[in-house]
Design a protein around this motif. Structure first.
Motif, PDB file in Angstrom:
ATOM      1  N   ASN A 191     -58.713 -29.714  -2.531  1.00 14.78           N
ATOM      2  CA  ASN A 191     -58.877 -28.254  -2.497  1.00 14.78           C
ATOM      3  C   ASN A 191     -57.544 -27.531  -2.660  1.00 14.78           C
ATOM      4  N   ARG A 192     -56.489 -28.039  -2.032  1.00 12.02           N
ATOM      5  CA  ARG A 192     -55.163 -27.419  -2.205  1.00 12.02           C
ATOM      6  C   ARG A 192     -54.693 -27.535  -3.652  1.00 12.02           C
ATOM      7  N   SER A 227     -56.591 -27.724  -6.296  1.00 10.41           N
ATOM      8  CA  SER A 227     -57.392 -26.815  -7.133  1.00 10.41           C
ATOM      9  C   SER A 227     -56.884 -25.384  -7.030  1.00 10.41           C
ATOM     10  N   ASN A 228     -56.311 -25.037  -5.883  1.00 13.66           N
ATOM     11  CA  ASN A 228     -55.749 -23.692  -5.704  1.00 13.66           C
ATOM     12  C   ASN A 228     -54.342 -23.574  -6.274  1.00 13.66           C
ATOM     13  N   ASP A 229     -53.571 -24.669  -6.254  1.00 19.25           N
ATOM     14  CA  ASP A 229     -52.165 -24.651  -6.660  1.00 19.25           C
ATOM     15  C   ASP A 229     -51.952 -24.800  -8.160  1.00 19.25           C
ATOM     16  N   SER A 259     -52.693 -24.134 -11.953  1.00 18.50           N
ATOM     17  CA  SER A 259     -53.346 -23.281 -12.949  1.00 18.50           C
ATOM     18  C   SER A 259     -54.063 -24.173 -13.946  1.00 18.50           C
ATOM     19  N   ASN A 307     -64.250 -27.825 -11.387  1.00 20.16           N
ATOM     20  CA  ASN A 307     -64.485 -26.410 -11.679  1.00 20.16           C
ATOM     21  C   ASN A 307     -65.398 -26.220 -12.877  1.00 20.16           C
TER      22      ASN A 307
END
Length: 122
Positions: free
Chosen positions: A12-13, A15-17, A19, A40
């Motif tokens: 999850n980290r 996927s957020n970090d 681009s 995604n």
């Protein structure tokens, strides 16, 4: 071995970090099954990717052994025309597989994020 929650948190980290994150999973090499995963894109099948990538890692390890190379596999990069795929060994029996859009990130950022986020899983 990391817990399910730890592995999910790492993915999850990432996927957020990252681009252009398309998907990632932590894979058991013996079974080829993902232990934790996130995509995604609905058409990005991480179970299929896990199975085939585990075979690729096993083949590379056989090649290293056949060549008599006294070294351990750390990571593998697959560069597609529009995507980057990184396989990072976490242990002799597990690896992380991550795919990202090539236009949205670069290899240095991808490797840095994966190395940073997976450091505690080893």
């Amino acid at each position: 071995m990391a817990t399910q929650d730890q592995m999910t948190d790492v993915i999850n980290r990432l996927s957020n970090d990252i681009s252009g994150f398309l998907g990632a999973c932590i894979v058991d090499m013996e079974t080829g099954m993902p232990l934790a995963s996130k995509s995604n894109r609905g058409d990005f099948d991480l179970e299929v990717a896990s199975a085939y990538n585990s075979e690729m890692v096993k083949a590379k390890n056989k090649t290293i052994k056949a060549l008599g190379i006294n070294s351990q596999l750390e990571d593998m990069l697959l560069t597609l025309s529009d995507q980057l795929h990184l396989i990072k060994m976490l242990s002799p029996s597990t690896f992380m597989y991550l795919a990202a859009d090539r236009q949205s990130t670069n290899l240095a950022l991808l490797r840095s994020a994966v190395n940073r986020e997976t450091a505690d899983l080893n």
